[in-house]
Design an enzyme around this catalytic site. Structure first.
Site, PDB file in Angstrom:
ATOM      1  N   GLU A  56      32.887  62.654  13.985  1.00 19.42           N
ATOM      2  CA  GLU A  56      34.354  62.722  14.000  1.00 19.42           C
ATOM      3  C   GLU A  56      34.871  63.061  12.599  1.00 19.42           C
ATOM      4  O   GLU A  56      34.214  62.752  11.592  1.00 19.42           O
ATOM      5  CB  GLU A  56      34.901  61.357  14.453  1.00 19.42           C
ATOM      6  CG  GLU A  56      36.423  61.312  14.509  1.00 19.42           C
ATOM      7  CD  GLU A  56      36.963  60.123  15.321  1.00 19.42           C
ATOM      8  OE1 GLU A  56      36.183  59.228  15.678  1.00 19.42           O
ATOM      9  OE2 GLU A  56      38.182  60.123  15.589  1.00 19.42           O
ATOM     10  N   ASN A 108      40.362  61.732  24.907  1.00 26.92           N
ATOM     11  CA  ASN A 108      39.532  60.611  24.469  1.00 26.92           C
ATOM     12  C   ASN A 108      40.358  59.326  24.529  1.00 26.92           C
ATOM     13  O   ASN A 108      41.524  59.316  24.108  1.00 26.92           O
ATOM     14  CB  ASN A 108      39.085  60.841  23.016  1.00 26.92           C
ATOM     15  CG  ASN A 108      38.445  59.603  22.398  1.00 26.92           C
ATOM     16  OD1 ASN A 108      37.321  59.243  22.727  1.00 26.92           O
ATOM     17  ND2 ASN A 108      39.184  58.932  21.521  1.00 26.92           N
ATOM     18  N   GLU A 109      39.766  58.274  25.044  1.00 26.38           N
ATOM     19  CA  GLU A 109      40.443  56.966  25.121  1.00 26.38           C
ATOM     20  C   GLU A 109      41.917  57.150  25.497  1.00 26.38           C
ATOM     21  O   GLU A 109      42.826  56.711  24.779  1.00 26.38           O
ATOM     22  CB  GLU A 109      40.255  56.170  23.823  1.00 26.38           C
ATOM     23  CG  GLU A 109      38.791  55.848  23.589  1.00 26.38           C
ATOM     24  CD  GLU A 109      38.490  54.794  22.517  1.00 26.38           C
ATOM     25  OE1 GLU A 109      39.408  54.399  21.778  1.00 26.38           O
ATOM     26  OE2 GLU A 109      37.320  54.370  22.431  1.00 26.38           O
ATOM     27  N   TYR A 162      31.652  49.065  22.248  1.00 22.32           N
ATOM     28  CA  TYR A 162      31.221  48.690  20.896  1.00 22.32           C
ATOM     29  C   TYR A 162      30.862  47.209  20.870  1.00 22.32           C
ATOM     30  O   TYR A 162      31.502  46.397  21.547  1.00 22.32           O
ATOM     31  CB  TYR A 162      32.352  48.937  19.894  1.00 22.32           C
ATOM     32  CG  TYR A 162      32.557  50.405  19.583  1.00 22.32           C
ATOM     33  CD1 TYR A 162      31.704  51.069  18.703  1.00 22.32           C
ATOM     34  CD2 TYR A 162      33.591  51.133  20.165  1.00 22.32           C
ATOM     35  CE1 TYR A 162      31.884  52.418  18.409  1.00 22.32           C
ATOM     36  CE2 TYR A 162      33.773  52.483  19.880  1.00 22.32           C
ATOM     37  CZ  TYR A 162      32.911  53.115  18.999  1.00 22.32           C
ATOM     38  OH  TYR A 162      33.087  54.445  18.715  1.00 22.32           O
ATOM     39  N   GLU A 195      30.566  56.789  23.444  1.00 22.32           N
ATOM     40  CA  GLU A 195      30.690  56.013  22.204  1.00 22.32           C
ATOM     41  C   GLU A 195      30.033  54.664  22.428  1.00 22.32           C
ATOM     42  O   GLU A 195      30.432  53.924  23.338  1.00 22.32           O
ATOM     43  CB  GLU A 195      32.155  55.825  21.789  1.00 22.32           C
ATOM     44  CG  GLU A 195      32.787  57.111  21.279  1.00 22.32           C
ATOM     45  CD  GLU A 195      34.197  56.924  20.729  1.00 22.32           C
ATOM     46  OE1 GLU A 195      34.513  55.850  20.189  1.00 22.32           O
ATOM     47  OE2 GLU A 195      34.986  57.882  20.864  1.00 22.32           O
ATOM     48  N   GLN A 249      28.566  56.418  14.721  1.00 22.53           N
ATOM     49  CA  GLN A 249      28.599  57.858  14.615  1.00 22.53           C
ATOM     50  C   GLN A 249      27.425  58.333  13.764  1.00 22.53           C
ATOM     51  O   GLN A 249      26.747  57.503  13.166  1.00 22.53           O
ATOM     52  CB  GLN A 249      29.907  58.291  14.007  1.00 22.53           C
ATOM     53  CG  GLN A 249      31.121  57.884  14.832  1.00 22.53           C
ATOM     54  CD  GLN A 249      32.402  58.622  14.409  1.00 22.53           C
ATOM     55  OE1 GLN A 249      32.394  59.507  13.591  1.00 22.53           O
ATOM     56  NE2 GLN A 249      33.519  58.186  14.986  1.00 22.53           N
TER      57      GLN A 249
HETATM   58  O1  AHR Z   1      34.335  55.802  16.677  1.00 16.30           O
HETATM   59  C1  AHR Z   1      35.535  55.368  16.104  1.00 16.30           C
HETATM   60  C2  AHR Z   1      36.675  55.344  17.097  1.00 16.30           C
HETATM   61  O2  AHR Z   1      36.418  54.401  18.088  1.00 16.30           O
HETATM   62  C3  AHR Z   1      36.913  56.611  17.869  1.00 16.30           C
HETATM   63  O3  AHR Z   1      37.674  57.525  17.170  1.00 16.30           O
HETATM   64  C4  AHR Z   1      37.647  56.119  19.078  1.00 16.30           C
HETATM   65  O4  AHR Z   1      37.421  56.921  20.207  1.00 16.30           O
HETATM   66  C5  AHR Z   1      37.131  54.701  19.261  1.00 16.30           C
HETATM   67  O5  AHR Z   1      38.153  53.798  19.424  1.00 16.30           O
END
Ligand code: AHR
Length: 513
Positions: free
Chosen positions: A44, A192-193, A261, A318, A367
């Site tokens: 990103e 995205n999201e 995450y 992600e 990432q």
């Molecule tokens: O990976 C960091 C961020 O996490 C990304 O930009 C977003 O899609 C997610 O919330």
């Protein structure tokens, strides 16, 4: 001789009597291929991922590069066998207007990266730079389109610009900018999201918007069928997946995303240090990571209702650990160190993806460089490979191999209020007939012995590699970049159909049979 055989028998008996972890590798039941694309990465425009990570500028004479792309990065990622790379975001994708990033660099407009640190983005790394870099890396690009602040026309034009062979307004523009042949990009994200940084939409609203955008990304462009990925749920938001699956016709979508995450909380200073943590903190992170199993299972069950033939992929685009940034670094840049905790997390997560290989056909670790659970960290000319890198490199033997289902009866690993399985296992058979078994000892306190029954296969020998270190907090630094690295593994014994493996605490092992 008889005496020798008896003592061998007794030794084997006592080993198996000790072993509480029992695994069966069903080598006679392999039918699903583990897509190499679950080993994908994410780049990103965030902190030092692109600028200073992948790209150091064409004029850089200090760091060896090709068209501004670091050659040490290219070498490392090729060795890891990176199958795809997602770009330009993340949250950034829904602010990105691709036409800002084409044409002469001096004329490209500057914008503010509002999501990540409020820094000026000069657009010097744009579509040509990214897609040419993917060719250099030998990886498939995955472009994330702007739905949140873009238009249907913009995204439709981007597809045309990248994929249409010639004699169209967009392909002519591409050729004017120096690229004759189309890149034929297969993977496209539609926002995205969307439930958050991508526009704070409801699931119903996004499903409709998705249909509109996806319509104008058809028909197939160039030689490749486009693979459109709908912006998916966060962790356990099952309603999001249900709504998308119910409202988007199957022929309009090839993948539905999922983000998860592992963190301690989303509030200020809640995420904990990447390197200074207790064993209970470690267990907490692993508990969060292992939730991936239940999340993938539940999202898959929902998808099964609408798509029993599993035509639509679940794309975990992600995943990874999210801690506080390293002290003294820009909080908006998400730069974190990476320890054996992250290596164990990566190994266990990939084992989960293998288990659900029928539905999970793509995933992207967040990432690639200098951001979150990175595989590479850079500092000026220096580059280091993180423990997570080593796991992805060791595990690449599973790419496009046939998954062999495993039955696992694990010991418990108990710390504070956390009770986790001590071991995580997956297996596959590659095209050359070699079987690989990945075994993770999550337990930070003690070694684990595993008895593996190899059902339906005859193995003639076993070799392996291990990644481990004295402490779960151990990591590589620019002064000591090889503190954590894989070495040959000698803790596996083959005895007919059985394999006995003894793993030190916090270790990741890949065996080859
Ligand atoms: O990976 C960091 C961020 O996490 C990304 O930009 C977003 O899609 C997610 O919330």
């Amino acid at each position: 001789m008889k005496k020798q055989l008896t003592s061998l028998f007794l030794a084997t008996l006592s080993l198996s009597a000790l072993a509480q972890n029992r695994v069966t590798v069903n080598a006679d039941q392999g039918k699903t291929v583990i897509s190499r694309h679950i080993y994908g990465h994410f780049a990103e425009h965030l902190g030092r991922c692109i600028y200073d990570g992948f790209y150091v500028g064409e004029g850089n004479t200090r760091i060896p590069n090709k068209n501004g792309v670091r050659l040490d990065v290219v070498e490392a990622l090729k060795k890891m066998k990176i199958p795809n790379l997602r770009w330009p975001g993340g949250c950034f994708a829904d602010t990105y207007h691709w036409k800002d990033g084409i044409g002469p660099k001096a004329k490209r407009p500057k914008i503010v990266n509002t999501w990540w640190g409020g820094v000026t983005e000069d657009n010097s790394f744009g579509t040509h730079d990214f897609l040419n870099m993917c060719e250099l890396l030998g990886t498939e690009p995955y472009l994330a389109g702007n739905v949140g602040s873009g238009t249907v026309q913009d995204l439709s034009d981007w597809v045309q610009y990248v994929n249409f062979p010639s004699n169209s307004p967009m392909s002519n523009l591409r050729q004017q900018n120096g690229r004759q042949a189309p890149w034929n990009v297969r993977y496209w994200g539609v926002g995205n999201e969307a439930w958050g940084c991508g526009g704070n939409m409801t699931a119903d609203y996004y499903a409709n918007i998705y249909r509109q955008y996806a319509t104008f990304m058809e028909p197939k462009v160039g030689d490749e069928k486009i693979f459109r990925i709908a912006s998916g749920a966060s962790s356990n938001d099952f309603n999001w997946t249900e709504t998308l699956m119910k409202n988007i016709p199957g022929k309009m979508v090839e993948g539905v995303a999922l983000h998860h995450y592992s963190t301690f909380g989303w509030g200020p200073n809640e995420k904990g240090s990447a390197t200074e943590f207790t064993e209970t903190d470690y267990a907490h992170t692993m508990n969060e990571a292992l939730k991936m199993d239940a999340f993938v299972q539940k999202h898959s069950e929902i998808m099964d209702k609408y798509d029993p033939q599993k035509k639509i992929a679940l794309v975990v685009d992600e995943w990874g650990a999210w801690y506080e940034v390293e002290p003294g670094t820009n909080p908006g840049f998400l730069y974190q160190q990476n320890t054996m905790r992250d290596a164990v997390l990566a190994g266990a997560t990939l084992n989960i993806f293998h288990k659900y290989a029928e539905r999970v056909r793509m995933a992207n670790l967040a990432q690639a460089i200098n951001v979150l659970q990175a595989v590479i960290l850079t500092k000026g000319e220096k580059l280091l490979l993180t423990p997570t890198y080593h796991v992805l490199e060791m595990y690449n033997v599973h790419q496009d191999a046939t998954m062999l289902p495993v039955d696992v009866k694990s010991e418990d690993y108990t710390v504070g209020n956390y009770k986790l399985p001590a071991v995580s296992v997956s297996a596959s058979r590659d095209k050359a007939g070699k079987t690989h078994i990945s075994v993770v000892n999550i337990d930070a306190g003690k070694p684990q012995e595993i008895t593996v029954n190899l059902k339906g296969m005859k193995a003639s020998g076993v070799t392996g590699r291990i990644l481990t270190s004295a402490k779960v907090q151990d990591h590589n630094t620019f002064d000591n970049p090889a503190k954590v690295k894989p070495v040959a593994f000698t803790g596996a014994r083959l005895n007919g159909d059985n394999l006995t493996v003894t793993l030190p605490p916090v270790s990741v092992v890949v065996l080859e049979l």
